[in-house]
Structure formats: C-alpha cells, structure tokens
Design a protein around this motif. Structure first.
Motif, PDB file in Angstrom:
ATOM      1  N   UNK A  20      11.300 -20.963   8.780  1.00 32.74           N
ATOM      2  CA  UNK A  20      10.178 -21.627   7.854  1.00 32.74           C
ATOM      3  C   UNK A  20       9.843 -20.907   6.525  1.00 32.74           C
ATOM      4  N   UNK A  21       9.989 -19.747   6.585  1.00 33.31           N
ATOM      5  CA  UNK A  21       9.495 -18.776   5.374  1.00 33.31           C
ATOM      6  C   UNK A  21      10.714 -18.882   4.477  1.00 33.31           C
ATOM      7  N   UNK A  22      11.677 -19.021   4.938  1.00 31.18           N
ATOM      8  CA  UNK A  22      13.067 -18.970   3.990  1.00 31.18           C
ATOM      9  C   UNK A  22      13.263 -20.240   3.699  1.00 31.18           C
ATOM     10  N   UNK A  23      12.705 -21.231   4.524  1.00 34.48           N
ATOM     11  CA  UNK A  23      12.926 -22.797   3.699  1.00 34.48           C
ATOM     12  C   UNK A  23      11.928 -22.872   2.592  1.00 34.48           C
ATOM     13  N   UNK A  24      10.698 -22.376   2.736  1.00 35.36           N
ATOM     14  CA  UNK A  24       9.757 -22.541   1.848  1.00 35.36           C
ATOM     15  C   UNK A  24      10.216 -21.711   0.534  1.00 35.36           C
ATOM     16  N   UNK A  25      10.860 -20.651   0.588  1.00 33.61           N
ATOM     17  CA  UNK A  25      11.162 -19.784  -0.555  1.00 33.61           C
ATOM     18  C   UNK A  25      12.457 -20.571  -1.336  1.00 33.61           C
ATOM     19  N   UNK A  26      13.238 -21.148  -0.374  1.00 34.20           N
ATOM     20  CA  UNK A  26      14.311 -21.761  -0.854  1.00 34.20           C
ATOM     21  C   UNK A  26      14.107 -22.950  -1.799  1.00 34.20           C
ATOM     22  N   UNK A  27      13.166 -23.665  -1.190  1.00 37.56           N
ATOM     23  CA  UNK A  27      12.717 -24.998  -1.733  1.00 37.56           C
ATOM     24  C   UNK A  27      11.718 -24.806  -3.021  1.00 37.56           C
ATOM     25  N   UNK A  28      11.316 -23.621  -3.271  1.00 35.05           N
ATOM     26  CA  UNK A  28      10.572 -23.554  -4.454  1.00 35.05           C
ATOM     27  C   UNK A  28       8.969 -22.911  -4.473  1.00 35.05           C
ATOM     28  N   UNK A  29       8.832 -22.224  -3.600  1.00 37.20           N
ATOM     29  CA  UNK A  29       7.400 -21.770  -3.345  1.00 37.20           C
ATOM     30  C   UNK A  29       7.393 -20.564  -4.106  1.00 37.20           C
ATOM     31  N   UNK A  30       6.185 -20.279  -5.087  1.00 38.18           N
ATOM     32  CA  UNK A  30       5.907 -19.363  -5.438  1.00 38.18           C
ATOM     33  C   UNK A  30       5.375 -17.833  -4.597  1.00 38.18           C
ATOM     34  N   UNK A  31       4.785 -18.522  -3.569  1.00 40.63           N
ATOM     35  CA  UNK A  31       4.135 -17.674  -2.495  1.00 40.63           C
ATOM     36  C   UNK A  31       4.290 -18.448  -1.199  1.00 40.63           C
ATOM     37  N   UNK A  32       4.141 -17.620  -0.291  1.00 43.11           N
ATOM     38  CA  UNK A  32       4.112 -18.137   1.166  1.00 43.11           C
ATOM     39  C   UNK A  32       3.113 -17.375   2.033  1.00 43.11           C
ATOM     40  N   UNK A  33       2.365 -18.200   2.900  1.00 45.11           N
ATOM     41  CA  UNK A  33       1.525 -17.487   3.562  1.00 45.11           C
ATOM     42  C   UNK A  33       1.871 -17.697   5.182  1.00 45.11           C
ATOM     43  N   UNK A  34       1.698 -16.557   5.742  1.00 42.81           N
ATOM     44  CA  UNK A  34       2.328 -16.475   7.317  1.00 42.81           C
ATOM     45  C   UNK A  34       1.162 -15.638   8.099  1.00 42.81           C
ATOM     46  N   UNK A  35       1.409 -15.380   9.504  1.00 45.99           N
ATOM     47  CA  UNK A  35       0.601 -14.659  10.109  1.00 45.99           C
ATOM     48  C   UNK A  35       1.536 -13.861  11.245  1.00 45.99           C
ATOM     49  N   UNK A  36       0.710 -12.716  11.779  1.00 44.67           N
ATOM     50  CA  UNK A  36       1.402 -12.093  12.612  1.00 44.67           C
ATOM     51  C   UNK A  36       0.916 -12.615  14.156  1.00 44.67           C
ATOM     52  N   UNK A  37       1.171 -11.775  15.161  1.00 46.49           N
ATOM     53  CA  UNK A  37       0.701 -12.187  16.622  1.00 46.49           C
ATOM     54  C   UNK A  37      -0.780 -12.153  16.921  1.00 46.49           C
ATOM     55  N   UNK A  38      -1.630 -11.513  15.919  1.00 39.66           N
ATOM     56  CA  UNK A  38      -2.794 -11.634  16.241  1.00 39.66           C
ATOM     57  C   UNK A  38      -3.640 -11.965  14.697  1.00 39.66           C
ATOM     58  N   UNK A  39      -4.888 -12.403  14.827  1.00 37.41           N
ATOM     59  CA  UNK A  39      -5.911 -12.691  13.755  1.00 37.41           C
ATOM     60  C   UNK A  39      -5.365 -13.770  12.756  1.00 37.41           C
ATOM     61  N   UNK A  40      -4.536 -14.548  13.155  1.00 32.08           N
ATOM     62  CA  UNK A  40      -4.414 -15.790  12.425  1.00 32.08           C
ATOM     63  C   UNK A  40      -4.917 -17.156  12.953  1.00 32.08           C
ATOM     64  N   UNK A  41      -5.130 -17.975  12.183  1.00 33.75           N
ATOM     65  CA  UNK A  41      -5.833 -19.228  12.621  1.00 33.75           C
ATOM     66  C   UNK A  41      -4.857 -20.300  13.280  1.00 33.75           C
ATOM     67  N   UNK A  42      -3.624 -19.905  13.452  1.00 34.45           N
ATOM     68  CA  UNK A  42      -2.708 -20.775  14.251  1.00 34.45           C
ATOM     69  C   UNK A  42      -1.908 -19.886  15.206  1.00 34.45           C
ATOM     70  N   UNK A  43      -2.226 -20.082  16.239  1.00 34.36           N
ATOM     71  CA  UNK A  43      -1.693 -19.184  17.487  1.00 34.36           C
ATOM     72  C   UNK A  43      -0.323 -19.422  17.806  1.00 34.36           C
ATOM     73  N   UNK A  44      -0.136 -20.773  17.539  1.00 27.48           N
ATOM     74  CA  UNK A  44       1.105 -21.127  17.718  1.00 27.48           C
ATOM     75  C   UNK A  44       2.363 -21.080  16.546  1.00 27.48           C
TER      76      UNK A  44
END
Length: 408
Positions: A20-44
């Motif tokens: 998904x990150x690669x897709x966002x980058x390839x389709x024109x994002x200036x920045x991407x936001x992601x999360x690790x296994x803890x502390x992110x608001x989307x555990x899925x």
C-alpha cells in the motif's frame, strides 16, 4: 492573491501495508503515513519492523516522506514499551511521528530526535491557543480537528506562528465522535477505539426498546429495514482544495490506512491530479471532471463536506452502513511487450469488454479487449482464472502497476 504565490500543499496519503505504501508513492503522494505493530490507531493496518524499514527506504528513494502514527492513548504498561519503539523509528529515518498524548510527545522528542513531532487529530485541537501551546512544546505540525469550519481554520492559521504547519483531512471516513475519541466500541465490545481497536459500532443497525417491553425491538424509521442513526457520511473536499490553499494549509490528508491498495491508488491519483491542476495557474480553478468521476469508482459511503462549510445537517446515511461500489478491479498491469499490455487477472471478464485503465500520474483512459490472449499468446474468449497472465493489444506502453477496471 494569486494561487501561484502560495506554497504548494503536501498530499499525505495512507498505507496499511508495504505494498500500500508503494502504491501511494507510485501514484503521486508527497508523504505517506503508516504504523508499526503498536501505538497506531488502526491495529488491522500495521507493519512489522522489517516492513517499516523497507517502506521508509522505498519512499525516500522516490523523494517521499514517511510519517509514523503513534497516536493511541497508551495506558501505563503500554507507554513503557514506547521508548524502544521510538528508537527504532529514529534509526529507520522516519520523517515525522504523529502523537496525541502529552507523555508520548515527550518520549518522541527524547527517543526520536531526528523526526518531526506532529500532533494528531486525536488531540482535538480546535483553537489557536491550544495550537500555540503545542508549538511551544516543540510541535512542528498540528492535524486540526475535523469538527472545524473553514472560517475557524482560517482564524487559527492567522493567529498561529507561520512556522507551525497545519494539516487538514480532505477525504475519507468520518467519525461520529469528536476527533475520533469514542467509547462506544469499548463499551459494547471491549475493543478500545482509543488504542487502535475500534469495532466501528457506529456503523451498526440500531432499533428501539421500551423499558417495560424487553425483547421487543422497534425500527427507528418510517420504512422497513431500520436505521443506522450513527452512520456518518464520508468526507470529500476534492472540489474545494483552492479554499484550503487560500487559508495557507500545509498538508491535506487522505483517510484510509485500513483500505485496499486499489482505494489508495484511485484516491492518491485523483487528489494528485486535483492539486497539479490547482497549481497550473488557472485563476478560475475547478477540479477536473475526471477527478470527481474517479472518486465515484471506489467503495464509499455517500459523500459530504463535513463541518467545513458549517455544522452538518443531514450528513448521515440512515438506510444502510454499506458502501457504494460501481467498479471492480479486472487486472493489474505488469508491463508492455510486443504491442500488448501484459497483466495479471484479478476478476473474470469476457473478450470485448471495455476496461478503464488507472495509470500512475495520468488521467484514466479506456482499453478495448476486442482481442485477448493468454500468457502463451493463444487467443481466448474470456479470462476466467484469477492470477492468470493475459495480454491485450494496445497502441502505447502502459506503466507497470496500472490497474484495469470494469464497471460492475
């Protein structure tokens, strides 16, 4: 003032997986936001350490920044694990870390000093005094609450230091609770929304029970089927990016870390096209028609403009919590050879079908399948088997990663 004198807004896009990150980058994002296994608001929608490092490296190789969400409200036993996690993010080269809890913010500054501190929408910032307080505590950027009008945002921008960046949500799901601080999921299922485990109880079908008639359920509607009284519509501001720009917003944010790669591709490409059009110099800017058409080709609830033009009225869909879906992915493009698009099939279609092609950095276009071949160059009448290789004659090369779609 001419829009050409304004600083260009950043397009910040979501990703829940490395692809998904690669897709966002390839389709024109200036920045991407992601999360690790803890502390992110989307555990899925979480990545392991190897994926985080690989994602940051890939984005940086394309000149794209990566923001890491650490914006849950951690309990005492959880926050003790945060320093080690932040040190890893610091070593991976994360550009920014998004936090909402004061303790988390202090830890970010101590254990990830190379990253900017961004204040999450979870902080519920709705006034300039709070924004200035966060700035004085070391914040580089604040994600303002969704519950603000554009006039209120403009006032905050006017009353805060120009060095403090402001970020606004421009597209995606809306939460029924203020700045997503909700206890409904935890109360009903034991899944704490403020720690990344929301069950989206606001999307459920509700009925009414009278206290002296237990077990008798009455639909809260005038028609059959009940109602979804808490089901907020989705946000779409693609047609109003000029207003964000005039205020001086630094970054527009797309919601959807738990969404599909196809969703990420469509929305990123559409908002990239809208922003590029905005900064092309047209003083009477309107979002390109193809942009608004694209945003109808993803799964979504009915669209709204949220709070931006005043308190919402009728911005909920009571009949259903389901999505509108008009298009399906037929195949993904792997390359171009011998005058043919080479693609991998995702959903069955017949020869003669007209496909809609979404290519990175381009306005969508049509691809006819009057001729269709399998991977061994044999003519075929249909593409029946998922993951089979197909070839479609076409007049020009199509980029790898493009998506071929069909209308449902």
């Amino acid at each position: 003032m001419s829009i050409l004198t304004k600083k260009k807004m950043e397009l910040l896009c979501p990703a829940g997986t490395l692809q998904g990150l690669k897709t966002a980058v390839d389709f024109g994002a200036d920045a991407v936001y992601i999360a690790g296994n803890e502390f992110g608001m989307r555990t899925a929608a979480a990545m392991n350490d190897d994926e985080l490092k690989a994602g940051i490296d890939y984005a940086h190789s394309k000149g794209v920044k990566v923001h890491i969400t650490c914006n849950t409200i951690p309990h005492n036993d959880e926050i003790k694990r945060m320093p080690a996690f932040l040190e890893k993010l610091n070593s991976f080269g994360a550009d920014a870390i998004i936090a909402s809890d004061l303790g988390s913010m202090r830890l970010v500054q101590k254990y990830a000093p190379k990253a900017q501190l961004h204040i999450s929408v979870q902080s519920g910032t709705v006034n300039s005094e709070t924004a200035k307080a966060f700035y004085e505590l070391g914040a580089k950027r604040i994600v303002l609450a969704r519950e603000l009008t554009l006039d209120e945002v403009a006032q905050i921008r006017y009353e805060t230091p120009k060095e403090l960046e402001l970020e606004l949500f421009a597209h995606g799901a809306m939460c029924v609770s203020f700045s997503a601080r909700c206890l409904l999921s935890d109360y009903m299922t034991g899944r704490d929304a403020n720690r990344g485990a929301c069950a989206q109880a606001c999307r459920w079908h509700y009925s009414l029970v009278e206290e002296k008639r237990p077990g008798q359920y009455y639909d809260i509607s005038e028609a059959d089927g009940g109602t979804y009284i808490l089901n907020a519509n989705d946000l779409k501001m693609a047609e109003h990016l000029d207003k964000f720009n005039e205020i001086g917003i630094d970054s527009i944010k797309i919601e959807g870390r738990a969404k599909s790669e196809y969703y990420i591709a469509v929305v990123t490409n559409a908002y990239r096209g809208a922003l590029d059009s905005l900064y092309s110099g047209d003083m009477d800017w309107k979002a390109p028609l193809w942009v608004t058409e694209e945003l109808e080709k993803i799964s979504h609830r009915p669209y709204s403009t949220g709070f931006y033009f005043g308190r919402p009225n009728g911005e909920q869909t009571f009949e259903s919590a389901g999505y509108l879906r008009d298009y399906a992915v037929a195949a993904t493009v792997e390359g171009y050879e011998d005058g043919c698009i080479v693609a991998v099939l995702k959903n069955k279609f017949l020869r003669g079908c007209m496909l809609d092609c979404l290519e990175p950095g381009a306005e969508p276009f049509l691809v006819s399948t009057d001729e269709l071949f399998d991977g061994d160059n044999n003519p075929i009448e249909s593409a029946p088997s998922p993951m089979m290789k197909i070839k479609i004659p076409f007049s020009r090369p199509v980029k790898s990663g493009a998506v071929l779609r069909m209308k449902c």
